[in-house]
Design a protein around this motif. Structure first.
Motif, short mmCIF file in Angstrom:
data_model
loop_
_atom_site.label_atom_id
_atom_site.label_comp_id
_atom_site.label_asym_id
_atom_site.label_seq_id
_atom_site.Cartn_x
_atom_site.Cartn_y
_atom_site.Cartn_z
N HIS A 19 -13.22 81.84 25.12
CA HIS A 19 -11.99 81.65 25.89
C HIS A 19 -12.29 80.93 27.20
O HIS A 19 -11.62 79.97 27.57
CB HIS A 19 -11.29 82.99 26.14
CG HIS A 19 -10.07 82.86 26.99
ND1 HIS A 19 -10.04 83.29 28.30
CD2 HIS A 19 -8.85 82.32 26.74
CE1 HIS A 19 -8.85 83.03 28.81
NE2 HIS A 19 -8.11 82.44 27.89
N TYR A 20 -13.30 81.40 27.91
CA TYR A 20 -13.66 80.77 29.19
C TYR A 20 -14.13 79.33 28.99
O TYR A 20 -13.81 78.45 29.78
CB TYR A 20 -14.75 81.58 29.92
CG TYR A 20 -14.23 82.89 30.48
CD1 TYR A 20 -12.98 82.97 31.10
CD2 TYR A 20 -14.98 84.05 30.38
CE1 TYR A 20 -12.50 84.17 31.60
CE2 TYR A 20 -14.50 85.26 30.89
CZ TYR A 20 -13.26 85.31 31.49
OH TYR A 20 -12.79 86.50 31.99
N TYR A 21 -14.90 79.12 27.92
CA TYR A 21 -15.36 77.77 27.61
C TYR A 21 -14.16 76.84 27.37
O TYR A 21 -14.07 75.75 27.94
CB TYR A 21 -16.28 77.78 26.38
CG TYR A 21 -16.47 76.42 25.77
CD1 TYR A 21 -17.30 75.47 26.36
CD2 TYR A 21 -15.78 76.06 24.61
CE1 TYR A 21 -17.44 74.20 25.81
CE2 TYR A 21 -15.93 74.80 24.06
CZ TYR A 21 -16.75 73.87 24.66
OH TYR A 21 -16.88 72.62 24.12
N LEU A 22 -13.23 77.28 26.51
CA LEU A 22 -12.05 76.46 26.18
C LEU A 22 -11.19 76.22 27.42
O LEU A 22 -10.71 75.11 27.66
CB LEU A 22 -11.22 77.12 25.08
CG LEU A 22 -11.86 77.15 23.68
CD1 LEU A 22 -11.07 78.05 22.75
CD2 LEU A 22 -11.97 75.75 23.11
N LEU A 23 -11.01 77.26 28.22
CA LEU A 23 -10.22 77.14 29.44
C LEU A 23 -10.85 76.13 30.39
O LEU A 23 -10.16 75.26 30.95
CB LEU A 23 -10.09 78.51 30.12
CG LEU A 23 -9.30 78.54 31.43
CD1 LEU A 23 -7.88 77.99 31.25
CD2 LEU A 23 -9.25 79.98 31.97
N SER A 24 -12.15 76.21 30.55
CA SER A 24 -12.86 75.27 31.42
C SER A 24 -12.71 73.83 30.91
O SER A 24 -12.45 72.91 31.69
CB SER A 24 -14.34 75.66 31.48
OG SER A 24 -15.08 74.67 32.15
N GLU A 25 -12.84 73.65 29.61
CA GLU A 25 -12.69 72.31 29.03
C GLU A 25 -11.26 71.79 29.21
O GLU A 25 -11.05 70.62 29.53
CB GLU A 25 -13.05 72.33 27.53
CG GLU A 25 -14.51 72.58 27.26
CD GLU A 25 -15.42 71.47 27.77
OE1 GLU A 25 -15.05 70.28 27.68
OE2 GLU A 25 -16.52 71.79 28.27
#
Length: 194
Positions: A19-25
């Protein structure tokens, strides 16, 4: 980050990392949008979008909708081309018929024949314009329906920002969201995460 694809309910730490990875992207990708749309995409909206993208199902849905849209566009284009070819054939047949009639016409009937031919030509032009207009209206109606179907599908899939609307600003926002999804999908495919 190797374990992200297909994350389901199993490992909540892995899900949270994804989730954090996708949000950051998404936050990085949003910077490429016009500022008026950046302002409308709140942190919560992007976070919800990242949640919707976690298991990859939305990517598959978007790709399916894109495939259907391309097939529909191709089909409609082919229908319009077929109509255009039919119209060209009608015009050529009429021109041939007129040429043959002129060659066999007696000089005292020439004025009457040319007047009749001009009327036939104008009637054909009116018919062609009307049929093209009807075809174009059909194409627009079908594409509008396709947009509604896509909005419905994405709304039912829980993708934030998607609902049935004809508001041009909202449609542009939805197109921007789709662009973000497609860019993120492409990036993940290239990096081997999908």
């Amino acid at each position: 980050m190797d374990g992200y694809p297909g994350v389901t309910g199993g490992d909540s730490t892995q899900q949270q990392e994804r989730h954090y990875y996708l949000l950051s992207e998404l936050q990085t990708l949003v910077k490429g949008l016009p500022s008026s749309f950046q302002q409308r995409l709140s942190y919560n909206t992007l976070s919800d979008l990242a949640l919707a993208l976690i298991d990859g199902t939305v990517y598959e849905i978007v790709q399916g909708l894109l495939d259907i849209q391309h097939l529909t566009e191709k089909n409609l284009y082919n229908q319009r081309q077929k109509l255009h070819c039919e119209h060209q054939a009608l015009k050529q047949d009429l021109a041939r018929k007129h040429k043959d009639a002129l060659q066999s016409c007696k000089s005292h009937n020439l004025v009457l024949l040319k007047a009749n031919q001009q009327a036939e030509l104008e009637a054909l032009d009116v018919r062609v314009r009307e049929e093209q207009k009807m075809m174009d209206k059909k194409i627009v109606a079908e594409m509008d329906q396709k947009v509604i179907d896509q909005q419905n599908t994405l709304e039912k899939a829980g993708v934030p920002g998607f609902y049935v609307t004809t508001n041009p600003q909202e449609l542009t926002m939805q197109m921007n969201l789709l662009e973000l999804i497609l860019k993120l999908q492409q990036k993940e495919s290239q990096s081997g995460l999908l």
